[in-house]
Design an enzyme around this catalytic site. Structure first.
Site, PDB file in Angstrom:
ATOM      1  N   ARG A 161       0.813  -1.229   0.000  1.00  0.00           N
ATOM      2  CA  ARG A 161       0.000   0.000   0.000  1.00  0.00           C
ATOM      3  C   ARG A 161       0.840   1.270   0.000  1.00  0.00           C
ATOM      4  O   ARG A 161       0.388   2.334   0.412  1.00  0.00           O
ATOM      5  CB  ARG A 161      -0.969   0.027   1.175  1.00  0.00           C
ATOM      6  CG  ARG A 161      -1.949  -1.144   1.156  1.00  0.00           C
ATOM      7  CD  ARG A 161      -3.112  -0.925   2.099  1.00  0.00           C
ATOM      8  NE  ARG A 161      -3.884  -2.158   2.213  1.00  0.00           N
ATOM      9  CZ  ARG A 161      -3.697  -3.074   3.164  1.00  0.00           C
ATOM     10  NH1 ARG A 161      -2.786  -2.895   4.097  1.00  0.00           N
ATOM     11  NH2 ARG A 161      -4.440  -4.157   3.175  1.00  0.00           N
ATOM     12  N   LYS A 176       1.391  11.154 -11.701  1.00  0.00           N
ATOM     13  CA  LYS A 176       0.480  10.236 -12.392  1.00  0.00           C
ATOM     14  C   LYS A 176       1.236   8.949 -12.684  1.00  0.00           C
ATOM     15  O   LYS A 176       2.251   8.960 -13.371  1.00  0.00           O
ATOM     16  CB  LYS A 176      -0.001  10.849 -13.699  1.00  0.00           C
ATOM     17  CG  LYS A 176      -1.127  11.838 -13.526  1.00  0.00           C
ATOM     18  CD  LYS A 176      -1.761  12.152 -14.865  1.00  0.00           C
ATOM     19  CE  LYS A 176      -2.868  13.159 -14.738  1.00  0.00           C
ATOM     20  NZ  LYS A 176      -3.451  13.487 -16.047  1.00  0.00           N
ATOM     21  N   GLU A 201       5.903  17.546 -26.022  1.00  0.00           N
ATOM     22  CA  GLU A 201       5.385  18.029 -24.733  1.00  0.00           C
ATOM     23  C   GLU A 201       5.982  19.390 -24.384  1.00  0.00           C
ATOM     24  O   GLU A 201       5.315  20.240 -23.779  1.00  0.00           O
ATOM     25  CB  GLU A 201       5.684  17.025 -23.609  1.00  0.00           C
ATOM     26  CG  GLU A 201       5.085  15.644 -23.793  1.00  0.00           C
ATOM     27  CD  GLU A 201       3.578  15.570 -23.486  1.00  0.00           C
ATOM     28  OE1 GLU A 201       2.997  16.585 -23.060  1.00  0.00           O
ATOM     29  OE2 GLU A 201       2.993  14.493 -23.712  1.00  0.00           O
ATOM     30  N   LYS A 204       4.776  22.649 -15.457  1.00  0.00           N
ATOM     31  CA  LYS A 204       3.937  21.550 -14.997  1.00  0.00           C
ATOM     32  C   LYS A 204       3.788  21.570 -13.479  1.00  0.00           C
ATOM     33  O   LYS A 204       2.704  21.320 -12.948  1.00  0.00           O
ATOM     34  CB  LYS A 204       4.503  20.201 -15.461  1.00  0.00           C
ATOM     35  CG  LYS A 204       3.590  19.045 -15.072  1.00  0.00           C
ATOM     36  CD  LYS A 204       3.760  17.819 -15.903  1.00  0.00           C
ATOM     37  CE  LYS A 204       2.735  16.772 -15.494  1.00  0.00           C
ATOM     38  NZ  LYS A 204       2.925  15.504 -16.194  1.00  0.00           N
ATOM     39  N   GLU A 209      -6.369  16.716 -10.742  1.00  0.00           N
ATOM     40  CA  GLU A 209      -7.012  17.000 -12.018  1.00  0.00           C
ATOM     41  C   GLU A 209      -8.489  17.313 -11.884  1.00  0.00           C
ATOM     42  O   GLU A 209      -9.350  16.682 -12.483  1.00  0.00           O
ATOM     43  CB  GLU A 209      -6.791  15.838 -13.011  1.00  0.00           C
ATOM     44  CG  GLU A 209      -7.076  16.256 -14.434  1.00  0.00           C
ATOM     45  CD  GLU A 209      -6.384  15.369 -15.474  1.00  0.00           C
ATOM     46  OE1 GLU A 209      -5.234  14.969 -15.253  1.00  0.00           O
ATOM     47  OE2 GLU A 209      -7.010  15.120 -16.502  1.00  0.00           O
ATOM     48  N   ARG A 229      -5.427  21.085 -14.293  1.00  0.00           N
ATOM     49  CA  ARG A 229      -4.416  20.122 -14.694  1.00  0.00           C
ATOM     50  C   ARG A 229      -4.745  19.458 -16.022  1.00  0.00           C
ATOM     51  O   ARG A 229      -3.852  19.036 -16.749  1.00  0.00           O
ATOM     52  CB  ARG A 229      -4.242  19.061 -13.604  1.00  0.00           C
ATOM     53  CG  ARG A 229      -3.188  18.054 -13.960  1.00  0.00           C
ATOM     54  CD  ARG A 229      -2.745  17.240 -12.773  1.00  0.00           C
ATOM     55  NE  ARG A 229      -1.737  16.279 -13.200  1.00  0.00           N
ATOM     56  CZ  ARG A 229      -1.049  15.514 -12.387  1.00  0.00           C
ATOM     57  NH1 ARG A 229      -1.256  15.601 -11.091  1.00  0.00           N
ATOM     58  NH2 ARG A 229      -0.152  14.661 -12.839  1.00  0.00           N
ATOM     59  N   ASN A 275      -3.199  18.221 -21.085  1.00  0.00           N
ATOM     60  CA  ASN A 275      -3.499  17.166 -22.051  1.00  0.00           C
ATOM     61  C   ASN A 275      -3.852  17.703 -23.432  1.00  0.00           C
ATOM     62  O   ASN A 275      -4.518  17.026 -24.217  1.00  0.00           O
ATOM     63  CB  ASN A 275      -4.644  16.298 -21.518  1.00  0.00           C
ATOM     64  CG  ASN A 275      -4.164  15.385 -20.406  1.00  0.00           C
ATOM     65  OD1 ASN A 275      -3.112  14.770 -20.519  1.00  0.00           O
ATOM     66  ND2 ASN A 275      -4.919  15.318 -19.331  1.00  0.00           N
ATOM     67  N   HIS A 282      -3.801  15.365 -26.372  1.00  0.00           N
ATOM     68  CA  HIS A 282      -3.690  13.999 -25.867  1.00  0.00           C
ATOM     69  C   HIS A 282      -4.930  13.155 -26.138  1.00  0.00           C
ATOM     70  O   HIS A 282      -4.829  11.938 -26.241  1.00  0.00           O
ATOM     71  CB  HIS A 282      -3.403  14.017 -24.368  1.00  0.00           C
ATOM     72  CG  HIS A 282      -1.980  14.378 -24.038  1.00  0.00           C
ATOM     73  ND1 HIS A 282      -1.386  15.544 -24.472  1.00  0.00           N
ATOM     74  CD2 HIS A 282      -1.024  13.711 -23.341  1.00  0.00           C
ATOM     75  CE1 HIS A 282      -0.142  15.586 -24.025  1.00  0.00           C
ATOM     76  NE2 HIS A 282       0.103  14.491 -23.342  1.00  0.00           N
ATOM     77  N   HIS A 293      -4.209   9.898 -27.833  1.00  0.00           N
ATOM     78  CA  HIS A 293      -4.478   8.573 -27.240  1.00  0.00           C
ATOM     79  C   HIS A 293      -5.263   7.698 -28.208  1.00  0.00           C
ATOM     80  O   HIS A 293      -5.043   6.493 -28.284  1.00  0.00           O
ATOM     81  CB  HIS A 293      -5.265   8.719 -25.935  1.00  0.00           C
ATOM     82  CG  HIS A 293      -4.412   9.109 -24.770  1.00  0.00           C
ATOM     83  ND1 HIS A 293      -4.914   9.321 -23.514  1.00  0.00           N
ATOM     84  CD2 HIS A 293      -3.081   9.316 -24.669  1.00  0.00           C
ATOM     85  CE1 HIS A 293      -3.935   9.656 -22.692  1.00  0.00           C
ATOM     86  NE2 HIS A 293      -2.813   9.669 -23.374  1.00  0.00           N
ATOM     87  N   HIS A 333       4.497   8.136 -27.957  1.00  0.00           N
ATOM     88  CA  HIS A 333       3.490   8.987 -27.334  1.00  0.00           C
ATOM     89  C   HIS A 333       3.549  10.415 -27.887  1.00  0.00           C
ATOM     90  O   HIS A 333       2.535  10.980 -28.297  1.00  0.00           O
ATOM     91  CB  HIS A 333       3.686   8.990 -25.815  1.00  0.00           C
ATOM     92  CG  HIS A 333       2.768   9.905 -25.072  1.00  0.00           C
ATOM     93  ND1 HIS A 333       1.402   9.754 -25.083  1.00  0.00           N
ATOM     94  CD2 HIS A 333       3.022  10.999 -24.302  1.00  0.00           C
ATOM     95  CE1 HIS A 333       0.850  10.707 -24.343  1.00  0.00           C
ATOM     96  NE2 HIS A 333       1.812  11.482 -23.865  1.00  0.00           N
TER      97      HIS A 333
END
Lengths: 437, 437
Positions: free
Chosen positions: B194, B216, B258, B300, B310, B314, B318, B321, B325, B338
């Site tokens: 955990r 992330k 990016e 960032k 987010e 935030r 993207n 993106h 994606h 990417h």
């Protein structure tokens, strides 16, 4: 008043009234007190000479069990800042849709349950989620039942269903079932899209008194229990004591092992109440159970509020669990129920505490007696060897830099320590006394 | 000064000096300012007319690139309360063991890397972790290379190794590699027992300017990218720009997508700097790269400090993106890098912004030009159909209650919005213009 013997610098004051009660039990307002936070490696001593319930309440309780208003939920608040959440406890709560619906924010809900619970309570749960609430769509995933399915493959079925159903970040996952379902569904909710809402409807005593408080979620690895998971808090927990009517005897007893634990580690008065009311619990008296669940949740909620990420104090909730996990892993998950293994593990921890000279013989006997009355095992299965215990205990989460820390009783009833500072000989002797070499 | 057009009630003031600089760039002290926090569904407008670097600094930068003291790390602090952490940026940092070792608390470290990076930098990393530090044991797991291995099966290999090596809660996981390694190792660190300590040593531009800030972590599901994961912050990030010497051209360009994005969404001056310095970046000039990485991380870090989970702001990171994606998922992970997919996606988002009448044609051209100069694709692969885009975009994490929210440019260079409030016709036209129906 909870106090600590060990030196520590951090103190945290908590507010006097951490519980909301909507039933007829009379709780005294407790004064605010300071409680030590554990700093990494010191021994943590916890005792519980405080009386949370007013002097006359033990008697009162026995009288008022039958007067309990069953449709008003008892509410225990788990205080965790902006992640504070309520636990609703009582009879007939699945027939009160507003309790659940106030915690649903998006339009889609995924109910995660298993093949045993689904035929009993799935329809009722779906009605509770949708009655008078036509905007909500409910999807369901029914998993195979049992601890041996608390694994990555089964977890993936939850993700598959969530993605196929196009659940988004505002969705809510609902765990309907015992501890395995709660842990898996909670970890799925923590991980799906990096975290979505989560509600628990625990249907076993074990899940109601243990898994429903504290946000521990996760799955097993073939080499150890709960090694993969997250700390993740639900929006609310709904405990409908009516679900206990269908619970098998063995499952009921298993949950009682955790109830007994709360008495031993921090609540002597609750332990004494159990000694008086064990028969009421075994006969599933709803008022007795509402009280036992409430008091268990309060005990756990207090500990978790003080130490959410298990810096030290929270580890005391694992009395008997290190030995118990070794039994579960050694036998193969699912052979013994979790509480059965914890019961045998508690006897071992108490035995070791006695060998260390930390408790009286009378306490050893009281623990043995109450576990027997609860129809729980008081020794590990015969197939367990010393080596099996040692190899599993070596990967316990409470090992730090190679040192195994244990929760042991020390002092009068209701007092325990979490420590790596003990004579290894006592551990060896306990292992030898309870298993084959 | 960052401002917002949309009405909002929540404001958060942040402190004036969010960066520590240990190099020769002169940053002006900025006044404290108030920044709006997004509340769920409103359109979020962000512009960047503030100048974070003093008026003379653009000129200064060009002059001082060669004066840069390469062994003093540049430090960007990511401010997240008690999870605040530093990013060390510079040449030769893997030869400075104290940088890493101050962030190792336990006795065991697990380095997670891949078959491509291990032969290049694993020995160096192990030396950096152990030189003068004999108490630390380093274990290693070497994963296959590529986005297509960012899955549950590969993640399990990390857990297997961690458990076999008897890592405990005080262990540290170190991600050595690109974004895939960082994301997987981070999610493994978040989930193992955990949550254990985590350090990132990103070796690609993409990982350095994007994955290294913001916590992330996660893995892909066959039906979508990064659908399973956690928000989890590292103890520190160490970016040794020397690792870029061995980076393939295509990977280098991918990361630049990016870098360009930061200019477009919030930092017009940085975009203009890139227009002037693209050739220095393509020739891997270390000082130019240190500057580009630093400024990207600062951008960032500011966004993440304001909106870690987010809620809205935030999401503006993207840009490109959602379309990107869809390309990655449609083609199968790993066919396009990417950043390549993001570049094509950025052109599509810019095209759609123009169709909506939100930006000038000149900006469309500047975006197209800079991506071409960075040797990045400016349109999706020919095999992509409108239907492929739509089916993947429907399960995007930014869908809320069925509505797809997009990041689009609006206004002068450096301004964007995150919104579901746009004419669907423009989206359809963009999809038709860039793919087969």
């Amino acid at each position: 008043m909870a106090t600590a013997i060990s030196p520590t610098e951090n103190t945290l004051s908590i507010s006097p009234n951490t519980h909301q009660t909507h039933n007829r039990f009379h709780f005294s307002k407790r004064p605010s007190f300071k409680f030590p936070l554990q700093t990494s490696f010191n021994t943590l001593h916890v005792n519980s000479t405080r009386l949370r319930i007013s002097a006359s309440s033990a008697q009162l309780m026995d009288q008022s069990l039958n007067e309990f208003t069953i449709n008003d939920p008892t509410i225990v608040e788990v205080h965790l800042g902006d992640r504070t959440y309520p636990i609703y406890i009582g009879s007939g709560l699945l027939d009160q849709p507003h309790l659940l619906q106030r915690h649903i924010h998006g339009k889609k809900v995924l109910v995660v349950t298993n093949t045993k619970v689904a035929p009993l309570y799935l329809d009722k749960t779906v009605r509770a989620l949708t009655d008078g609430n036509p905007n909500v769509t409910v999807e369901t995933v029914i998993l195979p039942d049992g601890e041996k399915y608390k694994d990555m493959d089964t977890l993936m079925k939850v993700f598959d269903k969530a993605i196929e159903s196009r659940l988004d970040r505002r969705s809510t996952f609902v765990a309907l079932g015992g501890g395995v379902i709660g842990d898996m569904c909670g970890y799925a909710a923590a991980s799906f899209l990096r975290g979505v809402n989560f509600i628990q409807i625990p249907t076993t005593v074990m899940a109601q008194v243990d898994s429903s408080v504290g946000g521990k979620t996760g799955i097993n690895h073939p080499l150890g229990k709960n090694l993969i998971g997250a700390f993740y808090q639900p929006q609310c927990v709904l405990i409908d004591t009516d679900t206990l009517k269908t619970l098998p005897d063995r499952e009921l007893a298993s949950g009682l092992a955790e109830v007994i634990k709360y008495g031993l580690i921090r609540d002597a008065e609750f332990f004494e109440w159990q000694e008086k009311n064990m028969e009421a619990l075994l006969s599933r008296d709803p008022a007795a159970f509402t009280y036992a669940i409430k008091r268990s949740c309060e005990n756990k909620a207090e500990v978790v509020a003080l130490d959410e990420k298990e810096g030290g104090l929270r580890a005391t909730l694992n009395l008997g669990h290190t030995f118990g996990h070794a039994i579960e892993t050694g036998l193969g998950y699912g052979e013994w129920l979790h509480g059965e293994a914890v019961a045998a593990g508690t006897v071992m921890a108490v035995d070791m505490s006695y060998r260390l000279g930390w408790i009286d013989e009378s306490l050893v006997k009281r623990v043995f007696d109450i576990l027997q009355r609860a129809k729980l095992p008081t020794s590990p299965p015969e197939s367990m060897t010393v080596e099996m215990f040692k190899s599993v205990m070596a990967v316990d989460k409470k090992v730090a830099d190679g040192l195994l820390r244990l929760i042991l009783l020390k002092g009068p009833l209701g007092n325990c320590v979490f420590t790596g500072d003990y004579d290894r000989k006592a551990l060896d002797e306990t292992l030898q006394a309870f298993s084959k070499s």
